[in-house]
Design an enzyme around this catalytic site. Structure first.
Site, PDB file in Angstrom:
ATOM      1  N   PRO A  90      -4.601 -14.313  54.413  1.00  6.19           N
ATOM      2  CA  PRO A  90      -5.715 -13.508  55.008  1.00  6.19           C
ATOM      3  C   PRO A  90      -7.124 -14.416  54.785  1.00  6.19           C
ATOM      4  O   PRO A  90      -8.255 -14.355  55.462  1.00  6.19           O
ATOM      5  CB  PRO A  90      -5.695 -12.409  54.531  1.00  6.19           C
ATOM      6  CG  PRO A  90      -4.453 -12.319  53.506  1.00  6.19           C
ATOM      7  CD  PRO A  90      -3.603 -13.719  53.558  1.00  6.19           C
ATOM      8  N   ARG A 156       3.417 -22.675  73.212  1.00 11.66           N
ATOM      9  CA  ARG A 156       3.071 -22.584  74.586  1.00 11.66           C
ATOM     10  C   ARG A 156       2.088 -23.917  74.855  1.00 11.66           C
ATOM     11  O   ARG A 156       1.771 -24.166  76.120  1.00 11.66           O
ATOM     12  CB  ARG A 156       2.171 -21.256  74.689  1.00 11.66           C
ATOM     13  CG  ARG A 156       3.144 -19.966  74.530  1.00 11.66           C
ATOM     14  CD  ARG A 156       2.267 -18.833  74.630  1.00 11.66           C
ATOM     15  NE  ARG A 156       1.709 -18.693  75.980  1.00 11.66           N
ATOM     16  CZ  ARG A 156       2.467 -18.272  76.898  1.00 11.66           C
ATOM     17  NH1 ARG A 156       3.633 -17.765  76.918  1.00 11.66           N
ATOM     18  NH2 ARG A 156       1.927 -18.105  78.264  1.00 11.66           N
TER      19      ARG A 156
HETATM   20  N1  4HQ Z   1      -0.676 -12.174  54.329  1.00  6.88           N
HETATM   21  N2  4HQ Z   1      -2.671 -13.801  58.252  1.00  6.88           N
HETATM   22  C1  4HQ Z   1       0.986 -13.452  52.854  1.00  6.88           C
HETATM   23  C2  4HQ Z   1      -1.551 -11.885  55.441  1.00  6.88           C
HETATM   24  C3  4HQ Z   1      -1.781 -12.756  56.406  1.00  6.88           C
HETATM   25  C4  4HQ Z   1      -2.651 -12.694  57.475  1.00  6.88           C
HETATM   26  C5  4HQ Z   1      -0.731 -10.970  53.213  1.00  6.88           C
HETATM   27  C6  4HQ Z   1      -0.177 -13.329  53.913  1.00  6.88           C
HETATM   28  C7  4HQ Z   1       0.251 -11.329  52.272  1.00  6.88           C
HETATM   29  C8  4HQ Z   1       1.536 -12.611  50.660  1.00  6.88           C
HETATM   30  N3  4HQ Z   1      -1.189 -14.007  56.521  1.00  6.88           N
HETATM   31  N4  4HQ Z   1       0.612 -12.740  51.763  1.00  6.88           N
HETATM   32  N5  4HQ Z   1      -3.353 -11.453  57.877  1.00  6.88           N
HETATM   33  O1  4HQ Z   1      -1.838 -10.561  55.792  1.00  6.88           O
HETATM   34  O2  4HQ Z   1      -1.939 -14.630  57.737  1.00  6.88           O
END
Ligand code: 4HQ
Length: 249
Positions: A90, A156
């Site tokens: 994130p 894509r």
């Molecule tokens: N993660 N976009 C992996 C995400 C996430 C997101 C949270 C990634 C937990 C361990 N990854 N960790 N939003 O929420 O890519």
């Protein structure tokens, strides 16, 4: 394009990679995806991949050494001679159409790192990650779904994967806008009729209507997209006129 994935849940990828457009791309050899179990790179009896956080607090943190061994064994050397290493997180750059296109054009080989638990030891980012990518501002339990989102979007962009040349052409024609509404039979449902023009057989009129509808849908649902000068520059004359009408009715 060749994509390697590192995860402690390789089985999550199996139906995804066998099904639909991605499945066909893999079958046809246009896309190669190899999913590796991170635990294969552990060196202890229990094949553990996580530990308690330094400094305390809740949750577990994924160990750096296992990640570093795994990533280096799949992507050794320096770019562009080795795969580009992307951590799904994130904290990453938010994925959008421009980011997907950029990754697809700049990199033929990728390694995708899918974390679990509360996160990954920061040294993994520092030592073996080239770029962090996020699929949106919400918290998931792992990077596997984001990796599948990225793989599907990238596939894509690979020449030959999206079959119909016509729909591709019309896609880029309206590029950067939301799609126009779609209809199929029946012609009327509970008083909601299909717009007459779509039944008219006048293909030029239908194309103009779809162009206008793409502008209207974007204006109503995602007006922020119309602030982008790149998108505005890509509008057809028909679409420009429609935007004028919407701006001063
Ligand atoms: N993660 N976009 C992996 C995400 C996430 C997101 C949270 C990634 C937990 C361990 N990854 N960790 N939003 O929420 O890519």
């Amino acid at each position: 394009m060749r994509i390697q994935v590192l995860t402690i849940f390789p089985e999550l990828f199996e139906p995804f990679l066998r099904t639909s457009l991605v499945g066909r791309a893999v079958e046809q050899g246009l896309l190669a995806v190899e999913v590796h179990d991170l635990r294969e790179y552990t060196e202890d009896r229990h094949r553990s991949v996580d530990d308690e956080p330094y400094g305390g607090g809740g949750g577990m943190v994924m160990n750096a050494p296992v990640w570093i061994r795994a990533v280096r064994s799949l992507a050794a050397g320096e770019p562009p001679a080795r795969p580009w290493r992307i951590l799904l997180s994130p904290q990453g750059r938010r994925l959008d159409d421009a980011a997907v296109r950029q990754i697809a054009t700049e990199h033929d080989e990728l390694v995708l790192l899918c974390g679990r638990y509360e996160g990954i030891d920061e040294r993994v980012r520092e030592l073996v990650v080239d770029e962090e990518v996020s699929i949106g501002d919400y918290v998931l339990s792992g990077g596997e779904l984001p990796a599948m989102v990225l793989i599907e979007a990238l596939s894509r962009q690979v020449p030959g994967v999206v079959g119909l040349p016509k729909s591709v052409r019309e896609d880029s024609f309206r590029s950067g806008l939301l799609d126009h509404p779609h209809y199929t039979r029946p012609a009327e449902i509970e008083g909601h009729a299909v717009p007459d023009v779509l039944l008219s057989g006048d293909h030029a009129a239908i194309e103009r209507w779809r162009e206008r509808q793409a502008v209207r849908a974007t204006w109503e649902k995602r007006p922020d997209l119309l602030d982008d000068p790149e998108r505005l520059a890509a509008l057809t004359e028909e679409q420009r006129r429609e935007l004028e009408r919407l701006r001063r009715p």
